[in-house]
Design a protein around this motif. Structure first.
Motif, PDB file in Angstrom:
ATOM      1  N   LEU A 370       0.821  -1.211   0.000  1.00  0.00           N
ATOM      2  CA  LEU A 370       0.000   0.000   0.000  1.00  0.00           C
ATOM      3  C   LEU A 370       0.854   1.259   0.000  1.00  0.00           C
ATOM      4  O   LEU A 370       0.507   2.262  -0.641  1.00  0.00           O
ATOM      5  CB  LEU A 370      -0.935  -0.010   1.207  1.00  0.00           C
ATOM      6  CG  LEU A 370      -1.951   1.133   1.296  1.00  0.00           C
ATOM      7  CD1 LEU A 370      -2.885   1.141   0.097  1.00  0.00           C
ATOM      8  CD2 LEU A 370      -2.747   1.030   2.601  1.00  0.00           C
ATOM      9  N   GLU A 373       1.858   1.983  -3.500  1.00  0.00           N
ATOM     10  CA  GLU A 373       0.720   2.444  -4.293  1.00  0.00           C
ATOM     11  C   GLU A 373       0.377   3.896  -3.964  1.00  0.00           C
ATOM     12  O   GLU A 373       0.129   4.715  -4.859  1.00  0.00           O
ATOM     13  CB  GLU A 373      -0.482   1.539  -4.042  1.00  0.00           C
ATOM     14  CG  GLU A 373      -0.302   0.117  -4.544  1.00  0.00           C
ATOM     15  CD  GLU A 373      -1.510  -0.752  -4.240  1.00  0.00           C
ATOM     16  OE1 GLU A 373      -2.605  -0.188  -4.012  1.00  0.00           O
ATOM     17  OE2 GLU A 373      -1.363  -1.991  -4.227  1.00  0.00           O
ATOM     18  N   ASN A 374       0.365   4.213  -2.670  1.00  0.00           N
ATOM     19  CA  ASN A 374      -0.003   5.569  -2.278  1.00  0.00           C
ATOM     20  C   ASN A 374       1.047   6.603  -2.691  1.00  0.00           C
ATOM     21  O   ASN A 374       0.712   7.774  -2.921  1.00  0.00           O
ATOM     22  CB  ASN A 374      -0.240   5.638  -0.770  1.00  0.00           C
ATOM     23  CG  ASN A 374      -1.581   5.047  -0.374  1.00  0.00           C
ATOM     24  OD1 ASN A 374      -2.455   4.869  -1.217  1.00  0.00           O
ATOM     25  ND2 ASN A 374      -1.740   4.740   0.892  1.00  0.00           N
ATOM     26  N   ALA A 377      -0.037   7.783  -6.063  1.00  0.00           N
ATOM     27  CA  ALA A 377      -1.170   8.710  -5.992  1.00  0.00           C
ATOM     28  C   ALA A 377      -0.719  10.069  -5.465  1.00  0.00           C
ATOM     29  O   ALA A 377      -1.153  11.119  -5.958  1.00  0.00           O
ATOM     30  CB  ALA A 377      -2.257   8.127  -5.094  1.00  0.00           C
ATOM     31  N   ARG A 378       0.187  10.051  -4.489  1.00  0.00           N
ATOM     32  CA  ARG A 378       0.619  11.322  -3.905  1.00  0.00           C
ATOM     33  C   ARG A 378       1.571  12.075  -4.832  1.00  0.00           C
ATOM     34  O   ARG A 378       1.593  13.312  -4.830  1.00  0.00           O
ATOM     35  CB  ARG A 378       1.238  11.072  -2.533  1.00  0.00           C
ATOM     36  CG  ARG A 378       0.163  10.671  -1.524  1.00  0.00           C
ATOM     37  CD  ARG A 378       0.671  10.435  -0.129  1.00  0.00           C
ATOM     38  NE  ARG A 378      -0.467  10.164   0.746  1.00  0.00           N
ATOM     39  CZ  ARG A 378      -0.578   9.112   1.547  1.00  0.00           C
ATOM     40  NH1 ARG A 378       0.401   8.217   1.613  1.00  0.00           N
ATOM     41  NH2 ARG A 378      -1.659   8.940   2.295  1.00  0.00           N
ATOM     42  N   GLU A 403     -16.258   5.805  -3.515  1.00  0.00           N
ATOM     43  CA  GLU A 403     -14.883   5.837  -3.023  1.00  0.00           C
ATOM     44  C   GLU A 403     -14.781   6.594  -1.709  1.00  0.00           C
ATOM     45  O   GLU A 403     -14.081   6.154  -0.778  1.00  0.00           O
ATOM     46  CB  GLU A 403     -13.981   6.474  -4.085  1.00  0.00           C
ATOM     47  CG  GLU A 403     -13.872   5.641  -5.352  1.00  0.00           C
ATOM     48  CD  GLU A 403     -13.197   6.387  -6.495  1.00  0.00           C
ATOM     49  OE1 GLU A 403     -12.790   5.719  -7.460  1.00  0.00           O
ATOM     50  OE2 GLU A 403     -13.092   7.631  -6.418  1.00  0.00           O
ATOM     51  N   TYR A 408     -11.746   4.443  -0.326  1.00  0.00           N
ATOM     52  CA  TYR A 408     -10.948   3.973  -1.460  1.00  0.00           C
ATOM     53  C   TYR A 408     -10.397   5.187  -2.207  1.00  0.00           C
ATOM     54  O   TYR A 408     -10.752   5.477  -3.351  1.00  0.00           O
ATOM     55  CB  TYR A 408     -11.813   3.101  -2.366  1.00  0.00           C
ATOM     56  CG  TYR A 408     -11.034   2.279  -3.376  1.00  0.00           C
ATOM     57  CD1 TYR A 408     -10.116   1.317  -2.947  1.00  0.00           C
ATOM     58  CD2 TYR A 408     -11.219   2.442  -4.733  1.00  0.00           C
ATOM     59  CE1 TYR A 408      -9.408   0.560  -3.857  1.00  0.00           C
ATOM     60  CE2 TYR A 408     -10.527   1.689  -5.656  1.00  0.00           C
ATOM     61  CZ  TYR A 408      -9.606   0.751  -5.213  1.00  0.00           C
ATOM     62  OH  TYR A 408      -8.903  -0.004  -6.127  1.00  0.00           O
ATOM     63  N   THR A 410      -6.800   8.207  -1.699  1.00  0.00           N
ATOM     64  CA  THR A 410      -5.543   8.465  -1.007  1.00  0.00           C
ATOM     65  C   THR A 410      -5.494   9.912  -0.540  1.00  0.00           C
ATOM     66  O   THR A 410      -5.545  10.838  -1.355  1.00  0.00           O
ATOM     67  CB  THR A 410      -4.340   8.187  -1.933  1.00  0.00           C
ATOM     68  OG1 THR A 410      -4.414   6.846  -2.404  1.00  0.00           O
ATOM     69  CG2 THR A 410      -3.029   8.388  -1.185  1.00  0.00           C
ATOM     70  N   GLY A 413      -3.299  12.612  -2.114  1.00  0.00           N
ATOM     71  CA  GLY A 413      -3.032  12.030  -3.422  1.00  0.00           C
ATOM     72  C   GLY A 413      -4.161  12.379  -4.366  1.00  0.00           C
ATOM     73  O   GLY A 413      -4.309  13.532  -4.763  1.00  0.00           O
ATOM     74  N   ASP A 414      -5.010  11.379  -4.685  1.00  0.00           N
ATOM     75  CA  ASP A 414      -6.122  11.669  -5.584  1.00  0.00           C
ATOM     76  C   ASP A 414      -7.213  12.501  -4.900  1.00  0.00           C
ATOM     77  O   ASP A 414      -8.156  12.942  -5.561  1.00  0.00           O
ATOM     78  CB  ASP A 414      -6.728  10.385  -6.161  1.00  0.00           C
ATOM     79  CG  ASP A 414      -7.141   9.384  -5.105  1.00  0.00           C
ATOM     80  OD1 ASP A 414      -6.601   9.421  -3.992  1.00  0.00           O
ATOM     81  OD2 ASP A 414      -8.012   8.544  -5.398  1.00  0.00           O
ATOM     82  N   LYS A 522     -10.923  10.513   6.547  1.00  0.00           N
ATOM     83  CA  LYS A 522     -10.586  10.949   5.191  1.00  0.00           C
ATOM     84  C   LYS A 522     -11.622  11.947   4.675  1.00  0.00           C
ATOM     85  O   LYS A 522     -11.274  12.975   4.080  1.00  0.00           O
ATOM     86  CB  LYS A 522     -10.506   9.750   4.241  1.00  0.00           C
ATOM     87  CG  LYS A 522      -9.303   8.864   4.433  1.00  0.00           C
ATOM     88  CD  LYS A 522      -9.231   7.816   3.319  1.00  0.00           C
ATOM     89  CE  LYS A 522      -7.992   6.951   3.475  1.00  0.00           C
ATOM     90  NZ  LYS A 522      -7.875   5.947   2.384  1.00  0.00           N
TER      91      LYS A 522
END
Length: 553
Positions: A370, A373-374, A377-378, A403, A408, A410, A413-414, A522
């Motif tokens: 993870l 992956e993050n 996105a970041r 999401e 779901y 980040t 990020g997104d 979040k």
């Protein structure tokens, strides 16, 4: 006793806090109404200041300036033209009211304060306003006007008081936010007020975007026989003059051609267009940019942006990683070409390599799972925010309600950005709207007719493409299943037990419940976005982050 009255309904887009700009809008509406022969011009709730004012109304200087603007408009009515009904603050006897002000003959001839203060969902008027007494009618040029403000007509008491004290007509000034399907519910709710009082009813609503809220206008008039005499368009400013005649002692409005009723997809799309257009304009952004991934969420966001702002004010960036497919590259390029927007491609591989090297001494190796992956996105969020800072163009996020419900997404990020178009739409709704927009170009859209994204973007399985072969369904239930559960939990607060009894798999329901509850931190850090439902995150649904209750135990 006068038998004829011409009332102009000024469905305007007020800019919150822009007192002089709003006064100019009201002045222009009055001039148009005068040209059309109106006796009275009615403007929406809090029209001099914009609505909802929230804590801005707690500033004495603001209320003093609003009163000065109202007095200036009142002085202008000495010209013998139409009278004015203007919404705005009223400070009297140490109390602060959400009020309407009736201006005629060069002065303020009457004021009425809002009696029913809403304190639910997006409204918290009891924090900033005092409730006024039940209002009586206002005498105006031989008529007795039953004037009230928004929430006052949602309950029978104020309407009945006005009728019992001699009102000829019920007129409501509104700042009623849009929700999908709400326009029809307003008409349905107005019918009992007409039946109870025997009086005609005028619903005047503001139009425009204010932070997360969109006001759809859609003002209307019901005659004493409950027939719909006037229906103004949704999502558009306008001034309509209504002609009233006293028949057998009762005022009746001459019918006019009715604006067409929109279906729900067009309502949602027009709300997103207006919400984004006003957010950009009122906050003085030159344009918007977004990451265009080749997926459906960014494609729909880009299409809404082009429809709202025009292609020359929308810029897209493709930020491929080693896991981005050739198909996604082609789909992003095809979307940009169909919309006529600029697309830049900036691979994030160098940033990934740099971060691997930076973290290596501490982690003893490159980030895995993870964390890796993050980082992608970041890096994308960092790059897009750098472009936003450098150009002054606002960054749009492209996530949807599915999401945001499940986490779901980040953080940093997104989720980076200043505004979210799809924040209140579940993934299945986004897909349905994509198909609709490919077939329909909505009224007022600045984007092209015909398809605005390839069919493959709508049909292919969703994927974040942060690792080889990744698909959303690796981490989430299939979206039709997920969205049905989320809609029940979020929109209707249904329990795990109720959903299981309705036929859903218990393990899936419990998992979604845990994801929904665990993602509150979040959502609290997400950007504002267009409110489309009665349970939008941030304004309507407010849950604690620290929460020890676990329904799945």
């Amino acid at each position: 006793m006068n038998d004829r009255l011409r009332i102009a309904l000024a469905q305007i887009d007020a800019h919150l806090g822009d007192l002089q700009g709003n006064a100019a809008r009201i002045r222009a509406a009055r001039a148009e109404a005068a040209r059309l022969g109106a006796d009275l011009v009615v403007t929406p709730e809090f029209s001099i200041a914009g609505y909802p004012p929230e804590d801005l109304v707690l500033r004495p200087a603001f209320c003093t300036a609003a009163e000065a603007a109202i007095q200036a408009l009142a002085a202008e009515t000495a010209d013998g033209g139409p009278g004015l009904v203007v919404g705005g603050p009223w400070i009297e006897g140490g109390r602060r009211y959400n009020a309407l002000h009736v201006l005629d003959g060069g002065k303020v001839i009457a004021r009425r304060a809002k009696h029913e203060l809403p304190n639910y969902g997006v409204f918290d008027e009891k924090r900033v306003f005092d409730a006024g007494p039940a209002p009586g009618p206002v005498a105006f040029r031989g008529f007795r006007l039953g004037l009230m403000i928004c929430e006052d007509w949602w309950f029978p008491a104020v309407s009945e008081t006005l009728a019992e004290t001699g009102a000829d007509i019920l007129i409501s000034l509104n700042g009623s936010p849009f929700e999908i399907g709400k326009a029809g519910r307003r008409v349905d709710l107005a019918v009992p007020r007409v039946v109870e009082t025997g009086l005609p009813f005028v619903f005047l609503n503001q139009v425009g975007g204010q932070d997360e809220l969109v006001f759809d206008g859609a003002s209307f008039v019901l005659n004493p026989d409950r027939s719909l005499a006037v229906q103004m368009p949704g999502f558009r400013e306008g001034v309509v003059v209504t002609a009233w005649t006293r028949e057998d002692g009762v005022l009746v409005c001459a019918p006019q051609p009715l604006a067409p009723v929109m279906d729900e997809p067009e309502q949602a799309w027009r709300a997103m267009m207006l919400g984004l257009a006003d957010y950009v304009a009122k906050n003085r952004f030159p344009g918007v940019l977004l990451g265009l991934s080749g997926g459906i969420d960014s494609a729909v966001t880009a299409a809404v942006a082009v429809d709202a702002l025009g292609a020359d004010r929308v810029r897209a960036v493709m930020l491929p990683s080693p896991y981005t497919s050739e198909e996604s590259l082609r789909d992003a390029a095809a979307c940009a070409a169909l919309l006529g927007i600029r697309l830049d491609t900036m691979p994030i591989d160098p940033g990934m390599q740099a971060l691997d090297a930076m973290l290596l001494p501490t982690l003893g190796g490159p980030p895995q799972g993870l964390a890796a992956e993050n980082i992608q996105a970041r890096l994308r969020g960092l790059t897009l925010m750098a472009l936003s800072n450098a150009t002054g163009w606002m960054l749009l996020t492209t996530g949807n309600k599915s999401e945001m419900s499940t986490g779901y997404a980040t953080l940093y990020g997104d989720m980076c950005g200043g505004f979210s178009v799809l924040k209140d739409l579940y993934k299945t709704q986004v897909s349905a709207l994509a198909r609709w927009r490919n077939a329909v170009r909505p009224d007022g859209a600045l984007g092209p007719g015909g398809p605005v994204m390839p069919e493959r973007v709508i049909l292919k399985p969703p994927s974040a493409e942060l690792r080889p072969g990744q698909a959303d369904q690796d981490s989430l239930p299939p979206y039709p299943v997920l969205d049905a559960i989320l809609e029940a939990m979020v929109e209707r607060e249904e329990s795990v037990a109720a959903l299981v009894a309705a036929g859903h798999d218990r393990a899936t329901v419990e998992r979604v419940r845990r994801l929904l509850d665990g993602a509150e931190y979040k959502r609290r850090q997400a950007p504002p976005g267009v409110k489309l439902t009665a349970r939008a995150f941030g304004r309507d649904r407010r849950y604690p982050i620290t929460n020890g209750y676990d329904e799945t135990r």
